[in-house]
Design a protein around this motif. Structure first.
Motif, PDB file in Angstrom:
ATOM      1  N   GLU B   1       0.853  -1.190   0.000  1.00 27.91           N
ATOM      2  CA  GLU B   1       0.000   0.000   0.000  1.00 27.91           C
ATOM      3  C   GLU B   1       0.893   1.246   0.000  1.00 27.91           C
ATOM      4  O   GLU B   1       1.834   1.332   0.769  1.00 27.91           O
ATOM      5  N   PRO B   2       0.599   2.199  -0.876  1.00 26.55           N
ATOM      6  CA  PRO B   2       1.439   3.408  -0.915  1.00 26.55           C
ATOM      7  C   PRO B   2       1.345   4.166   0.400  1.00 26.55           C
ATOM      8  O   PRO B   2       0.295   4.174   1.059  1.00 26.55           O
ATOM      9  N   GLU B   3       2.460   4.813   0.752  1.00 28.74           N
ATOM     10  CA  GLU B   3       2.482   5.540   2.000  1.00 28.74           C
ATOM     11  C   GLU B   3       3.353   6.779   1.871  1.00 28.74           C
ATOM     12  O   GLU B   3       4.186   6.894   0.969  1.00 28.74           O
ATOM     13  N   VAL B   4       3.142   7.686   2.800  1.00 27.17           N
ATOM     14  CA  VAL B   4       3.944   8.893   2.894  1.00 27.17           C
ATOM     15  C   VAL B   4       5.140   8.576   3.782  1.00 27.17           C
ATOM     16  O   VAL B   4       4.975   8.023   4.867  1.00 27.17           O
ATOM     17  N   THR B   5       6.320   8.890   3.306  1.00 30.01           N
ATOM     18  CA  THR B   5       7.511   8.607   4.105  1.00 30.01           C
ATOM     19  C   THR B   5       8.197   9.912   4.498  1.00 30.01           C
ATOM     20  O   THR B   5       8.218  10.872   3.713  1.00 30.01           O
ATOM     21  N   GLN B   6       8.719   9.925   5.705  1.00 31.64           N
ATOM     22  CA  GLN B   6       9.362  11.124   6.229  1.00 31.64           C
ATOM     23  C   GLN B   6      10.744  10.798   6.783  1.00 31.64           C
ATOM     24  O   GLN B   6      10.947   9.749   7.387  1.00 31.64           O
ATOM     25  N   THR B   7      11.663  11.732   6.572  1.00 31.93           N
ATOM     26  CA  THR B   7      12.989  11.632   7.168  1.00 31.93           C
ATOM     27  C   THR B   7      13.444  13.002   7.654  1.00 31.93           C
ATOM     28  O   THR B   7      13.044  14.024   7.066  1.00 31.93           O
ATOM     29  N   PRO B   8      14.217  13.065   8.716  1.00 29.99           N
ATOM     30  CA  PRO B   8      14.571  11.955   9.607  1.00 29.99           C
ATOM     31  C   PRO B   8      13.425  11.623  10.541  1.00 29.99           C
ATOM     32  O   PRO B   8      12.469  12.387  10.661  1.00 29.99           O
ATOM     33  N   HIS B  29      -0.608  11.776  -5.678  1.00 29.83           N
ATOM     34  CA  HIS B  29      -1.304  12.839  -4.952  1.00 29.83           C
ATOM     35  C   HIS B  29      -0.817  14.208  -5.420  1.00 29.83           C
ATOM     36  O   HIS B  29       0.338  14.386  -5.811  1.00 29.83           O
ATOM     37  N   LEU B  30      -1.736  15.165  -5.342  1.00 28.34           N
ATOM     38  CA  LEU B  30      -1.446  16.491  -5.866  1.00 28.34           C
ATOM     39  C   LEU B  30      -1.338  17.562  -4.789  1.00 28.34           C
ATOM     40  O   LEU B  30      -0.835  18.643  -5.041  1.00 28.34           O
ATOM     41  N   TYR B  31      -1.849  17.243  -3.576  1.00 27.02           N
ATOM     42  CA  TYR B  31      -1.880  18.227  -2.498  1.00 27.02           C
ATOM     43  C   TYR B  31      -1.014  17.742  -1.356  1.00 27.02           C
ATOM     44  O   TYR B  31      -1.072  16.571  -0.970  1.00 27.02           O
ATOM     45  N   PHE B  32      -0.231  18.649  -0.815  1.00 29.17           N
ATOM     46  CA  PHE B  32       0.732  18.275   0.210  1.00 29.17           C
ATOM     47  C   PHE B  32       0.590  19.228   1.392  1.00 29.17           C
ATOM     48  O   PHE B  32       0.227  20.396   1.222  1.00 29.17           O
ATOM     49  N   TYR B  33       0.876  18.688   2.568  1.00 30.51           N
ATOM     50  CA  TYR B  33       0.626  19.441   3.792  1.00 30.51           C
ATOM     51  C   TYR B  33       1.731  19.182   4.805  1.00 30.51           C
ATOM     52  O   TYR B  33       2.352  18.119   4.813  1.00 30.51           O
ATOM     53  N   TRP B  34       1.892  20.153   5.683  1.00 33.06           N
ATOM     54  CA  TRP B  34       2.660  19.941   6.902  1.00 33.06           C
ATOM     55  C   TRP B  34       1.772  20.308   8.093  1.00 33.06           C
ATOM     56  O   TRP B  34       1.103  21.351   8.087  1.00 33.06           O
ATOM     57  N   TYR B  35       1.788  19.423   9.079  1.00 34.14           N
ATOM     58  CA  TYR B  35       1.133  19.649  10.352  1.00 34.14           C
ATOM     59  C   TYR B  35       2.163  19.424  11.445  1.00 34.14           C
ATOM     60  O   TYR B  35       3.184  18.769  11.222  1.00 34.14           O
ATOM     61  N   PHE B  91       4.349  16.357  10.955  1.00 35.83           N
ATOM     62  CA  PHE B  91       3.753  15.370  10.068  1.00 35.83           C
ATOM     63  C   PHE B  91       3.576  15.957   8.673  1.00 35.83           C
ATOM     64  O   PHE B  91       3.034  17.049   8.515  1.00 35.83           O
ATOM     65  N   CYS B  92       4.002  15.197   7.703  1.00 37.98           N
ATOM     66  CA  CYS B  92       3.714  15.490   6.318  1.00 37.98           C
ATOM     67  C   CYS B  92       2.483  14.678   5.918  1.00 37.98           C
ATOM     68  O   CYS B  92       2.269  13.578   6.436  1.00 37.98           O
ATOM     69  N   ALA B  93       1.681  15.218   5.045  1.00 36.89           N
ATOM     70  CA  ALA B  93       0.511  14.500   4.551  1.00 36.89           C
ATOM     71  C   ALA B  93       0.290  14.843   3.095  1.00 36.89           C
ATOM     72  O   ALA B  93       0.763  15.873   2.595  1.00 36.89           O
ATOM     73  N   SER B  94      -0.442  13.982   2.418  1.00 30.87           N
ATOM     74  CA  SER B  94      -0.803  14.280   1.039  1.00 30.87           C
ATOM     75  C   SER B  94      -2.229  13.803   0.784  1.00 30.87           C
ATOM     76  O   SER B  94      -2.770  12.974   1.535  1.00 30.87           O
ATOM     77  N   SER B  95      -2.832  14.361  -0.237  1.00 27.24           N
ATOM     78  CA  SER B  95      -4.175  13.945  -0.612  1.00 27.24           C
ATOM     79  C   SER B  95      -4.309  13.992  -2.123  1.00 27.24           C
ATOM     80  O   SER B  95      -3.581  14.711  -2.810  1.00 27.24           O
ATOM     81  N   GLU B  96      -5.297  13.216  -2.605  1.00 31.62           N
ATOM     82  CA  GLU B  96      -5.496  13.124  -4.050  1.00 31.62           C
ATOM     83  C   GLU B  96      -6.066  14.396  -4.631  1.00 31.62           C
ATOM     84  O   GLU B  96      -5.652  14.864  -5.689  1.00 31.62           O
ATOM     85  N   GLY B  97      -7.089  14.897  -3.933  1.00 29.10           N
ATOM     86  CA  GLY B  97      -7.818  15.995  -4.545  1.00 29.10           C
ATOM     87  C   GLY B  97      -8.077  17.128  -3.594  1.00 29.10           C
ATOM     88  O   GLY B  97      -7.654  17.137  -2.443  1.00 29.10           O
ATOM     89  N   GLN B  98      -8.840  18.070  -4.076  1.00 30.29           N
ATOM     90  CA  GLN B  98      -9.147  19.267  -3.314  1.00 30.29           C
ATOM     91  C   GLN B  98     -10.401  19.046  -2.471  1.00 30.29           C
ATOM     92  O   GLN B  98     -11.307  18.346  -2.880  1.00 30.29           O
ATOM     93  N   GLY B  99     -10.412  19.668  -1.300  1.00 36.20           N
ATOM     94  CA  GLY B  99     -11.626  19.638  -0.499  1.00 36.20           C
ATOM     95  C   GLY B  99     -11.923  18.309   0.158  1.00 36.20           C
ATOM     96  O   GLY B  99     -13.023  18.091   0.637  1.00 36.20           O
ATOM     97  N   THR B 100     -10.940  17.410   0.185  1.00 36.42           N
ATOM     98  CA  THR B 100     -11.157  16.149   0.876  1.00 36.42           C
ATOM     99  C   THR B 100     -10.529  16.210   2.254  1.00 36.42           C
ATOM    100  O   THR B 100      -9.475  16.808   2.434  1.00 36.42           O
ATOM    101  N   GLY B 101     -11.179  15.576   3.198  1.00 37.37           N
ATOM    102  CA  GLY B 101     -10.596  15.479   4.531  1.00 37.37           C
ATOM    103  C   GLY B 101      -9.769  14.224   4.692  1.00 37.37           C
ATOM    104  O   GLY B 101      -9.225  13.985   5.764  1.00 37.37           O
ATOM    105  N   GLU B 102      -9.670  13.432   3.648  1.00 33.65           N
ATOM    106  CA  GLU B 102      -8.907  12.191   3.735  1.00 33.65           C
ATOM    107  C   GLU B 102      -7.460  12.467   3.355  1.00 33.65           C
ATOM    108  O   GLU B 102      -7.074  12.407   2.179  1.00 33.65           O
TER     109      GLU B 102
END
Lengths: 115, 114
Positions: B1-8, B29-35, B91-102
């Motif tokens: 399953e694809p996943e978001v990977t972070q370093t360090p 995915h087209l949208y990227f985030y930092w939390y 935390f880095c995150a990504s999502s497929e589209g706009q306006g999704t909470g997933e």
């Protein structure tokens, strides 16, 4: 002030029982809510979402209820399992002036499942 | 399953030093985030990024912070001059589209500023 928050910081349930985790929000204009689960040492994981045109949505063993009148939502987990032990966050989608919206998380409820 | 990977996974730095946290979002995915999440507290939105530019940012994301997508796969968060209060899990995150909470979150990078 806090827009999205939880009623209880911890919840302990017996394995097999149903769990209910509550969340209140203050902004009546909020129209999209999401529940996340965070296991120890991991990032948040999406569980289920609901938009304000619905009052109930079901997933696998989970149900989210939205009561817009009292600005309250809940996450119900059926037949809670040890693997459900985690911190659960409700989140709302908030717009910072753009069109996309981003998540505002509540403080979290820690669910502990007793075997 | 694809996943978001972070370093360090964990970085310790001295106050005033620059830090770069790296993320590889899910490839389609087209949208990227930092939390970020200060220990024991809630997850806080920092910034979202789409089409090679910042689309939204919170009040936390001040001039000390910057994000970049230096190539087709990496997404970085730079903190120019770290402060003690920057200590947190990022935390880095990504999502497929706009306006999704997933959002799909990585496992986080713990930053400790001494």
């Amino acid at each position: 002030g806090e827009s999205v928050g939880l009623h209880l910081p911890t919840l302990s349930v017996q394995e097999g029982d149903n769990s209910i985790i509550n969340c209140a929000y203050s902004n009546s204009a909020s129209d999209y809510f999401i529940w996340y689960k965070q296991e120890s040492g991991k990032g948040p994981q999406f569980i289920i979402d609901i938009r304000s045109n619905m009052d109930k949505r079901q997933g696998q063993r989970v149900t989210v209820l939205l009561n817009k009148t009292v600005k309250h939502l809940s996450l119900q987990i059926a037949a809670t399992q040890p693997g459900d032990s985690a911190v659960y966050f409700c989140a709302e989608n908030r717009y910072y002036g753009g069109s996309q919206g981003n998540l505002i998380f509540g403080k979290g409820t820690k669910l502990s499942v007793k075997p | 399953e694809p996943e978001v990977t972070q370093t360090p996974s964990h970085q310790v730095t001295q106050m005033g030093q620059e830090v770069i946290l790296r993320c590889v979002p899910i490839s389609n995915h087209l949208y990227f985030y930092w939390y970020r999440q200060i220990l024991g507290q809630k997850v806080e939105f920092l910034v979202s990024f789409y089409n090679n530019e910042i689309s939204e940012k919170s009040e936390i994301f001040d001039d000390q912070f910057s994000v970049e997508r230096p190539d087709g796969s990496n997404f970085t968060l730079k903190i120019r001059s770290t402060k003690l209060e920057d200590s947190a899990m990022y935390f880095c995150a990504s999502s497929e589209g706009q306006g999704t909470g997933e959002l799909f979150f990585g496992e986080g990078s713990r930053l400790t500023v001494l």
